[in-house]
Motif scaffolding. Structure first.
Motif, short mmCIF file in Angstrom:
data_model
loop_
_atom_site.label_atom_id
_atom_site.label_comp_id
_atom_site.label_asym_id
_atom_site.label_seq_id
_atom_site.Cartn_x
_atom_site.Cartn_y
_atom_site.Cartn_z
N LYS A 46 0.75 -1.39 -0.04
CA LYS A 46 0.01 0.10 0.02
C LYS A 46 0.83 1.26 -0.01
CE LYS A 46 -4.59 -1.12 1.45
NZ LYS A 46 -5.30 -0.55 0.33
N ALA A 47 2.05 1.12 0.34
CA ALA A 47 3.00 2.49 0.43
C ALA A 47 3.05 2.85 -0.87
CB ALA A 47 4.38 2.08 1.04
N PHE A 48 3.11 2.13 -2.00
CA PHE A 48 3.35 2.30 -3.42
C PHE A 48 2.12 2.44 -4.01
CE2 PHE A 48 6.76 -0.46 -2.19
CZ PHE A 48 7.68 0.60 -1.61
N ASP A 49 0.95 2.64 -3.36
CA ASP A 49 -0.46 2.85 -4.12
C ASP A 49 -0.35 4.08 -5.04
OD1 ASP A 49 -1.56 0.56 -3.83
OD2 ASP A 49 -2.83 1.16 -2.13
N HIS A 50 0.22 5.21 -4.59
CA HIS A 50 0.13 6.58 -5.34
C HIS A 50 1.18 6.50 -6.16
CE1 HIS A 50 -0.21 10.78 -5.70
NE2 HIS A 50 -1.35 10.63 -5.17
N ARG A 51 0.67 7.22 -7.15
CA ARG A 51 1.83 7.19 -8.51
C ARG A 51 3.04 8.00 -8.25
NH1 ARG A 51 1.62 12.15 -11.03
NH2 ARG A 51 0.02 13.59 -10.43
N VAL A 52 2.84 8.81 -7.18
CA VAL A 52 4.09 9.87 -6.80
C VAL A 52 5.03 8.93 -6.14
CG1 VAL A 52 4.97 11.65 -5.52
CG2 VAL A 52 2.97 12.22 -6.89
N ARG A 53 4.71 8.12 -5.30
CA ARG A 53 5.47 7.24 -4.22
C ARG A 53 5.96 6.15 -5.27
NH1 ARG A 53 1.45 8.51 -0.32
NH2 ARG A 53 0.17 6.49 -0.87
N LEU A 54 5.25 5.75 -6.13
CA LEU A 54 5.73 4.76 -7.13
C LEU A 54 6.78 5.36 -7.85
CD1 LEU A 54 4.83 1.71 -8.33
CD2 LEU A 54 3.60 2.64 -9.85
N GLY A 55 6.62 6.68 -8.39
CA GLY A 55 7.68 7.19 -9.11
C GLY A 55 9.04 7.47 -8.29
N VAL A 56 8.62 7.98 -7.34
CA VAL A 56 9.81 8.07 -6.39
C VAL A 56 10.70 6.69 -6.26
CG1 VAL A 56 10.69 8.81 -3.88
CG2 VAL A 56 8.92 10.23 -5.32
N MET A 57 10.19 5.96 -5.91
CA MET A 57 10.69 4.60 -5.80
C MET A 57 11.52 4.14 -7.08
SD MET A 57 10.97 3.98 -2.43
CE MET A 57 11.86 2.37 -2.86
N ALA A 58 10.76 4.36 -7.96
CA ALA A 58 11.20 3.71 -9.33
C ALA A 58 12.60 4.63 -9.74
CB ALA A 58 10.13 4.19 -10.43
N VAL A 59 12.64 5.88 -9.58
CA VAL A 59 13.80 6.84 -9.66
C VAL A 59 14.88 6.35 -8.78
CG1 VAL A 59 14.63 8.89 -9.71
CG2 VAL A 59 12.33 8.57 -10.65
N LEU A 60 14.44 6.13 -7.38
CA LEU A 60 15.63 5.70 -6.48
C LEU A 60 16.23 4.43 -6.59
CD1 LEU A 60 14.15 7.32 -3.18
CD2 LEU A 60 15.94 8.20 -4.86
N PHE A 84 10.26 -2.54 -2.52
CA PHE A 84 9.86 -2.22 -3.71
C PHE A 84 9.71 -3.36 -4.89
CE2 PHE A 84 9.99 0.41 -7.84
CZ PHE A 84 8.99 0.73 -7.96
N GLN A 85 11.02 -4.16 -4.55
CA GLN A 85 10.95 -5.26 -5.51
C GLN A 85 10.14 -6.33 -5.34
OE1 GLN A 85 13.40 -5.60 -8.29
NE2 GLN A 85 11.93 -7.19 -8.77
N GLU A 86 9.54 -6.49 -4.12
CA GLU A 86 8.50 -7.48 -3.69
C GLU A 86 7.10 -6.72 -4.51
OE1 GLU A 86 8.53 -7.75 0.40
OE2 GLU A 86 10.18 -9.09 0.30
N HIS A 87 7.02 -5.60 -4.51
CA HIS A 87 5.97 -5.05 -5.12
C HIS A 87 5.78 -5.26 -6.59
CE1 HIS A 87 2.54 -2.10 -5.31
NE2 HIS A 87 3.20 -1.53 -6.21
N LEU A 88 6.92 -5.19 -7.22
CA LEU A 88 7.27 -5.29 -8.51
C LEU A 88 6.81 -6.92 -8.90
CD1 LEU A 88 10.16 -3.26 -9.62
CD2 LEU A 88 7.81 -2.58 -9.98
N ASP A 89 7.54 -7.53 -8.00
CA ASP A 89 7.21 -9.12 -8.37
C ASP A 89 5.72 -9.38 -8.36
OD1 ASP A 89 10.03 -9.58 -8.56
OD2 ASP A 89 10.39 -10.12 -6.41
#
Length: 99
Positions: free
Chosen positions: A10-24, A84-89
């Motif tokens: 749920k921490a990555f539900d929002h597009r901004v948090r998803l984007g922040v993590m993707a960039v990081l 984040f990797q688990e989220h992507l998986d």
């Protein structure tokens, strides 16, 4: 068995948090301004979402002064990278039909 959709973080539900993590995930360290420009965000929007990720333990916020100017950078923590990797998986499982 729990449905795959419930395994998304749920921490990555929002597009901004998803984007922040993707960039990081793609960079060791990113400055506030660089992240703001990359994701086309306002200062307040980035600050609030970064704070949420920091509270979750997924992002480390580093504040310092360069000369007299404040300089804020972000890095993904080990826990953040793993989450984040688990989220992507899990997303990939959904794409494959929930295997």
């Amino acid at each position: 068995m729990k449905h795959v959709i419930h395994q998304l973080n749920k921490a990555f539900d929002h597009r901004v948090r998803l984007g922040v993590m993707a960039v990081l995930m793609a960079n060791d360290e990113v400055s506030f301004n660089e992240l703001k420009e990359t994701l086309d965000l306002t200062d307040g929007n980035l600050a609030s979402h970064a704070a949420a990720l920091e509270k979750a333990g997924y992002v480390q916020v580093n504040k310092q002064f360069v000369g007299k100017k404040p300089n804020t950078t972000f890095t993904a923590t080990k826990e953040g990278r793993q989450a984040f990797q688990e989220h992507l998986d899990t997303l990939e499982k959904l794409l494959r039909g929930g295997e």
